[in-house]
Design a protein around this motif. Structure first.
Motif, short mmCIF file in Angstrom:
data_model
loop_
_atom_site.label_atom_id
_atom_site.label_comp_id
_atom_site.label_asym_id
_atom_site.label_seq_id
_atom_site.Cartn_x
_atom_site.Cartn_y
_atom_site.Cartn_z
N VAL A 69 0.74 -1.34 -0.22
CA VAL A 69 0.39 -0.26 -0.20
C VAL A 69 1.39 1.14 0.10
CG1 VAL A 69 -2.00 0.96 1.34
CG2 VAL A 69 -1.75 -0.86 0.99
N CYS A 70 1.86 1.39 0.44
CA CYS A 70 2.89 2.54 0.72
C CYS A 70 3.04 2.26 -0.58
CB CYS A 70 4.15 1.71 1.78
SG CYS A 70 3.78 2.57 4.19
N ALA A 71 4.20 1.84 -0.81
CA ALA A 71 4.45 1.76 -2.69
C ALA A 71 3.39 2.11 -3.98
CB ALA A 71 4.55 0.20 -2.72
N LEU A 72 2.47 1.60 -3.47
CA LEU A 72 1.19 2.30 -4.51
C LEU A 72 1.17 3.64 -4.08
CD1 LEU A 72 -1.74 -0.76 -4.23
CD2 LEU A 72 0.39 -0.36 -6.41
N VAL A 73 0.78 4.63 -2.65
CA VAL A 73 0.69 5.78 -2.67
C VAL A 73 1.78 6.88 -2.88
CG1 VAL A 73 0.48 7.60 -0.15
CG2 VAL A 73 -0.85 5.59 -0.27
N VAL A 74 2.90 5.98 -2.59
CA VAL A 74 4.54 7.06 -2.93
C VAL A 74 3.93 7.10 -5.02
CG1 VAL A 74 6.11 6.99 -3.61
CG2 VAL A 74 5.50 6.04 -1.18
N GLY A 114 6.01 11.74 0.24
CA GLY A 114 6.30 10.48 -0.22
C GLY A 114 7.88 10.72 0.10
N GLY A 115 8.51 11.16 -0.04
CA GLY A 115 10.09 11.03 0.56
C GLY A 115 9.74 10.20 2.26
N VAL A 116 9.05 10.61 3.04
CA VAL A 116 8.84 10.12 4.35
C VAL A 116 8.60 8.93 4.95
CG1 VAL A 116 7.79 10.44 6.19
CG2 VAL A 116 8.71 12.57 5.96
N LEU A 117 7.57 8.53 3.46
CA LEU A 117 7.44 6.80 2.70
C LEU A 117 7.98 5.76 2.84
CD1 LEU A 117 3.77 7.05 1.41
CD2 LEU A 117 3.82 6.52 4.47
N SER A 118 9.24 6.94 1.69
CA SER A 118 10.19 5.63 1.29
C SER A 118 11.18 5.66 1.71
CB SER A 118 10.77 6.14 -0.24
OG SER A 118 9.51 6.55 -1.07
N VAL A 119 12.05 6.74 2.29
CA VAL A 119 13.28 6.35 3.33
C VAL A 119 12.72 6.46 4.67
CG1 VAL A 119 15.12 7.54 3.97
CG2 VAL A 119 13.75 8.70 1.91
N GLY A 120 11.33 6.75 5.23
CA GLY A 120 11.05 5.89 6.24
C GLY A 120 10.84 3.94 6.69
N SER A 121 10.85 3.75 5.47
CA SER A 121 10.45 2.18 5.47
C SER A 121 11.78 1.79 5.41
CB SER A 121 10.19 2.64 3.71
OG SER A 121 8.09 2.69 3.79
N GLY A 122 12.54 2.53 5.71
CA GLY A 122 14.16 1.07 5.69
C GLY A 122 14.83 1.66 4.17
N LEU A 123 14.20 1.35 3.20
CA LEU A 123 15.17 1.32 1.99
C LEU A 123 16.02 2.73 1.77
CD1 LEU A 123 11.72 2.20 -1.06
CD2 LEU A 123 12.98 0.02 0.84
N LEU A 325 12.23 6.16 -6.36
CA LEU A 325 11.42 6.99 -5.54
C LEU A 325 11.85 8.16 -4.48
CD1 LEU A 325 11.28 3.30 -3.52
CD2 LEU A 325 9.62 4.98 -4.21
N PRO A 326 10.65 9.33 -4.21
CA PRO A 326 11.79 10.04 -3.65
C PRO A 326 12.56 10.18 -2.68
CG PRO A 326 9.05 9.96 -3.23
CD PRO A 326 9.63 8.75 -3.84
N GLY A 327 14.23 9.96 -3.45
CA GLY A 327 14.89 9.81 -1.91
C GLY A 327 16.72 10.17 -2.21
N GLY A 328 16.65 10.60 -1.55
CA GLY A 328 18.52 11.03 -2.07
C GLY A 328 19.09 9.46 -1.90
N ILE A 329 21.13 9.92 -2.69
CA ILE A 329 21.83 9.31 -2.68
C ILE A 329 23.21 9.61 -1.49
CG2 ILE A 329 21.32 7.74 -4.72
CD1 ILE A 329 23.44 10.01 -6.28
N PHE A 330 23.11 10.76 -1.67
CA PHE A 330 23.99 11.65 -0.47
C PHE A 330 24.70 10.69 0.74
CE2 PHE A 330 25.62 16.15 -0.45
CZ PHE A 330 25.33 16.11 -1.77
N LEU A 331 23.60 10.15 1.76
CA LEU A 331 24.04 9.45 2.77
C LEU A 331 24.57 8.24 2.37
CD1 LEU A 331 24.40 9.83 6.01
CD2 LEU A 331 22.22 8.94 6.28
N PRO A 332 23.65 7.51 1.40
CA PRO A 332 24.01 6.05 1.10
C PRO A 332 25.43 5.77 0.16
CG PRO A 332 21.90 6.34 0.16
CD PRO A 332 22.50 8.13 0.67
N ILE A 333 25.95 7.57 -0.47
CA ILE A 333 27.55 7.26 -1.01
C ILE A 333 28.24 6.88 -0.19
CG2 ILE A 333 29.23 8.52 -2.06
CD1 ILE A 333 26.29 9.32 -4.50
N LEU A 334 28.13 8.18 1.35
CA LEU A 334 28.58 8.00 2.48
C LEU A 334 28.78 6.69 2.58
CD1 LEU A 334 27.39 11.76 3.38
CD2 LEU A 334 30.05 11.70 2.77
N THR A 335 27.81 6.37 3.42
CA THR A 335 27.71 4.85 4.07
C THR A 335 29.02 3.38 2.84
OG1 THR A 335 25.25 5.22 5.58
CG2 THR A 335 25.96 3.12 4.89
N LEU A 336 28.34 3.93 1.69
CA LEU A 336 29.70 2.98 0.91
C LEU A 336 30.67 3.98 0.83
CD1 LEU A 336 27.43 1.92 -1.99
CD2 LEU A 336 28.28 0.92 -0.83
N GLY A 337 30.73 4.99 1.02
CA GLY A 337 32.43 5.09 1.24
C GLY A 337 32.73 4.39 2.61
#
Length: 524
Positions: A69-74, A114-123, A325-337
């Motif tokens: 349902v969250c995916a459909l809403v987003v 959309g950002g709260v649902l996407s990032v908040g869902s743990g993606l 999805l409404p979400g960024g790559i800044f923090l994931p890039i820093l984590t991978l680094g």
């Protein structure tokens, strides 16, 4: 008396922009802090929920329906407002270049939800890209509400973007540098002044929400001995190569998702469902990955665990971001680094007897180097990591690692990821006359043939008019004999729809003139 009057007028103008920057920063700070707060609260409850699922697995079936349902809403939000897809940074850059028109209020509330649902869902998505777009939309809304000119709106959008990053990461200086280095690529007095004011104000608001502790605070990080500086260059080479791989894979994701035959706005169903088994095994390491970085600052991970986490986060970060999805790559890039730095440091510790405390150093350096390789914004990376970690004693090794990664990625042919994403977004877009006139600023740099050239001797594009040159605090009305110099800002009047085309043509014609001079020198 005349000069005194002009100085007072200029100062009053700057004060007006500072006051507007405070207002934009305050509003952006509140909105982004609430955005960040909702995500963190949901994530905290998610950890508890997934730990409970381990003992009550039958409840995973209704939970899968909730995620669907969250995916459909987003998906419905994306379908109604396509400009909320992804991090939002390419859309902000496109808006400032006059290539994209955004409905600021529509983007604002839909990106927020959309950002709260996407990032908040743990993606495996970051909050910073959406935060930058949220701040930029507040700046745009402020400009429209005050009926500002086109140039003023761009200043407000820029300052809102800086405020968004500052509030997301408690990093006001990085927010300013991001706008200058990544978005505008040149230094403009009013832009940096307003953006700095907005970033500082937003950061002050954010600190009242989350406290003074840096986002990725790592304590007891020793100074790197000089004898290990050669290892920084090797690390930079590795980061430059891996950053290039990241760019290639990220830009190829649309082709992968097209094979699913799902409607584009429903791509999110895939990561929303795939995150469930990942979260069952790694409930503490969901989202952008800041918990992983914090854990690496407290303990030494086994090498196999670091390798597994890197592969998992690399692959699922791609799956998450590729779904639009409404979400960024800044923090994931820093984590991978950070994981790359942890792997590198752990190998040095296990194979060569390096002190295990120094692994933390390489974690920090690799964050900046990896972001530099992908974003091609070394100053932003260095200051961002410094502000997020809360330690200013490592600027030299940060710079060595970042510069090396930048050079290697450049030699491989890598381009700034946000510019590449914007180009993909604008693919097939044909410039057209909008009827809205705007003034763009083109800097005269040391490597440009504009330096030392008379205005009449340059082959200017036809859809523009050079109206003046800003030199220091003075503004010069141009004529054919006016000589352009390094540090000048060319004030060019054009239609909004042609801004990017004008910038590109001036750059290309300047490069062509350089090549022509070099050919003549070789022949002579």
């Amino acid at each position: 008396m005349k000069n005194e009057h002009e100085i007072k007028r200029l100062d009053r103008t700057k004060v007006n922009f500072i006051l507007k920057g405070v207002l934009i920063g305050a509003i952006a700070g509140i909105v982004v802090s609430l955005f960040r707060l909702f995500i963190e609260e949901i994530m905290d409850h998610l950890v508890i929920l997934y730990l409970w699922f381990n003992d009550n697995p039958f409840w995973l079936i209704p939970w899968a329906l909730v995620m669907l349902v969250c995916a459909l809403v987003v998906g419905l939000l994306i379908k109604s407002e396509p400009n909320i897809k992804g991090s939002g940074i390419p859309q902000v850059e496109g808006t400032l270049q006059g290539e994209i028109k955004l409905n600021w209020f529509s983007v604002l509330w839909k990106k927020f939800i959309g950002g709260v649902l996407s990032v908040g869902s743990g993606l495996f998505l970051g909050r910073e890209g959406p935060s930058i777009q949220l701040g930029a939309m507040i700046g745009q809304g402020f400009g429209e509400y005050t009926q500002a000119s086109t140039s003023e709106k761009k200043i407000f959008i820029s300052s809102g973007a800086a405020a968004g990053l500052a509030a997301a990461f408690n990093a006001p200086i990085a927010g300013l540098l991001f706008v200058i280095e990544e978005v505008h690529h040149h230094f403009s007095p009013l832009i940096w002044l307003t953006s700095l004011t907005a970033a500082l104000t937003a950061n002050l608001v954010s600190l009242n929400f989350f406290g003074l502790r840096p986002v990725l605070f790592i304590a007891d990080v020793p100074s790197l001995p000089l004898k290990y500086y050669g290892l920084l260059i090797l690390l930079g080479i590795i980061l430059g190569i891996l950053g290039y791989v990241y760019q290639i894979v990220l830009l190829a994701l649309p082709q992968f998702y097209k094979r699913t035959h799902l409607p584009e706005h429903l791509y999110g169903i895939i990561p929303f469902l795939l995150i469930i088994p990942i979260a069952l095994f790694f409930p503490h390491y969901l989202g952008g990955g800041n918990q992983i970085v914090l854990s690496m600052g407290e303990k030494v991970f086994p090498l196999t665990a670091l390798l597994f986490l890197f592969l998992l986060r690399f692959l699922f970060s791609m799956v998450s971001y590729g779904a639009n999805l409404p979400g960024g790559i800044f923090l994931p890039i820093l984590t991978l680094g950070a994981l790359i730095g942890g792997i590198y440091g752990t190998i040095l510790h296990q194979s060569f007897g390096m002190n295990s405390m120094l692994i933390r150093d390489f974690v920090i350096f690799a964050m900046a180097g990896y972001f530099t390789a992908i974003g091609k914004a070394p100053l932003t990376a260095i200051i961002l990591v410094t502000e997020m970690v809360g330690n200013i004693t490592h600027l030299m090794p940060l710079a060595v690692c970042s510069l090396t990664a930048y050079v290697i990625n450049d030699l491989l042919g890598g381009n700034p990821i946000y510019e590449s994403l914007l180009e993909r977004l604008l693919k097939g877009h044909i410039p057209n006359i909008t009827g809205n006139k705007t003034i763009i600023e083109i800097p005269v740099t040391a490597e440009s043939t504009l330096d030392g050239t008379m205005v009449r001797d340059f082959n200017w594009p036809t859809e523009m008019l050079l109206i003046s040159i800003r030199r220091g605090s003075s503004e010069i009305l141009t004529h054919g004999d006016t000589v352009m110099k390094v540090g000048d800002l060319l004030m060019i009047l054009t239609d909004e729809g042609y801004t990017q085309k004008i910038k590109r043509q001036i750059r290309e014609r300047s490069d062509a003139a350089i090549a022509k001079k070099q050919d003549k020198a070789i022949q002579s």
